[in-house]
Scaffold this active site. Structure first.
Site, PDB file in Angstrom:
ATOM      1  N   GLU A  57       0.901  -1.078   0.032  1.00 44.88           N
ATOM      2  CA  GLU A  57      -0.052   0.006   0.072  1.00 44.88           C
ATOM      3  C   GLU A  57       1.009   1.424   0.049  1.00 44.88           C
ATOM      4  O   GLU A  57       1.688   1.539   0.811  1.00 44.88           O
ATOM      5  CB  GLU A  57      -0.694   0.242   1.322  1.00 44.88           C
ATOM      6  CG  GLU A  57      -1.932  -0.951   1.393  1.00 44.88           C
ATOM      7  CD  GLU A  57      -2.497  -0.726   2.837  1.00 44.88           C
ATOM      8  OE1 GLU A  57      -2.553   0.021   3.725  1.00 44.88           O
ATOM      9  OE2 GLU A  57      -3.328  -1.791   3.086  1.00 44.88           O
ATOM     10  N   ASP A  68      -4.334   8.110  10.730  1.00 46.48           N
ATOM     11  CA  ASP A  68      -2.922   8.025  10.894  1.00 46.48           C
ATOM     12  C   ASP A  68      -2.580   8.408  12.278  1.00 46.48           C
ATOM     13  O   ASP A  68      -2.867   9.514  12.817  1.00 46.48           O
ATOM     14  CB  ASP A  68      -2.127   8.416   9.774  1.00 46.48           C
ATOM     15  CG  ASP A  68      -2.483   8.119   8.473  1.00 46.48           C
ATOM     16  OD1 ASP A  68      -2.701   6.723   8.671  1.00 46.48           O
ATOM     17  OD2 ASP A  68      -2.766   8.664   7.581  1.00 46.48           O
TER      18      ASP A  68
END
Length: 276
Positions: A57, A68
């Protein structure tokens, strides 16, 4: 569900099918483009695949990420200050796929794609050899234009499900997605954790009740033992922050960082394969 089987989405499907037939989960490695540089990120992701990652990814760095944790946010900040743009992300996809032959997806928030143009982004990602796109913040109800462009260009569209998702919501998400389903193992942001959480296995069970798509688990996996645990109930094990941390630990010596990333991939691959 869009039965995407053409283009590099077909490679993604065949890879996940092959790992399942081999009696194991796929190891999926995440790394942001442009970190520590575009060239350095390409080297790191190539090393991840060489070390044992079945799927890569490529993260599209964002200035305001909602999923994140601090490790990836730090890497994204370095990449953005270094000037990475979508062209650099697509270059990364192209070169990593060309060097390794593994399926390469782009993981991105919706805003950069929307501003760039969904059709233009889908065309560019497909031309670069990308297998699909993971869009953690794109609501299924607002995804039709993207999914149409993605299917036209042979790309998979991977949506994220969470432990908080009700069963009817899971069904709606999995019906719209293709490639695989990204199951967030716990509520919160990305980052390494001592425990992946009991919620993950239950989420996989509930998700599988709604779809035949493979279900891959991410958020928190960082050690071979955790990888082996998740591999016991998921079709894929997704690792990101642990790879990024290895590079952050060796920013002054990029070659050492790449070596550390390759070594971690090997350790995690042995965990996924339950090898000692």
């Amino acid at each position: 569900m869009s039965a995407v089987a053409s283009g590099n989405a077909g490679l993604l499907q065949s890879t996940l099918r092959a790992t399942a037939q081999a009696g194991r989960s796929a190891l999926v490695g995440y790394f942001p483009a442009g970190f520590p540089t575009v060239e350095g990120g390409i080297e790191a992701m190539t090393a991840m695949a060489e070390g044992g990652c079945d799927i890569i990814e490529v993260g599209l760095p964002h200035s305001d990420p909602v999923l994140d944790g601090p490790v990836i946010q730090t890497a994204d900040d370095i990449a953005l200050r270094g000037g990475v743009r979508i062209a650099g992300v697509l270059r990364t996809v192209r070169e990593v796929h060309a060097a390794t032959g593994v399926p390469v997806l782009c993981m991105t928030y919706w805003n950069p794609v929307d501003r760039y143009g969904p059709e233009r982004f889908a065309a560019g990602l497909a031309e670069a050899g990308g297998a699909g796109c993971i869009l953690p913040d794109l609501p299924v109800e607002e995804s039709e234009a993207w999914r149409k462009a993605a299917e036209q260009h042979g790309l998979a569209t991977v949506f994220v499900v969470a432990p908080s998702s009700r069963d009817e919501r899971l069904a709606a998400i999995t019906a719209a997605g293709s490639g695989f389903v990204y199951a967030a193992s716990l509520m919160g942001v990305t980052g390494t954790r001592q425990s992946v959480g009991q919620q993950a296995q239950e989420l996989v069970r509930r998700t599988r009740a709604t779809t035949d798509l493979p279900v891959c688990v991410g958020l928190g996996v960082s050690t071979p033992a955790q990888a082996a645990e998740v591999a016991g109930f998921a079709d894929g094990v997704i690792v990101g922050s642990a790879f990024v941390q290895r590079m952050l630990d060796d920013l002054e010596e990029p070659a050492a960082g790449v070596a550390a990333v390759r070594a971690l991939a090997g350790e995690l691959a042995r965990g996924v394969r339950r090898e000692s």
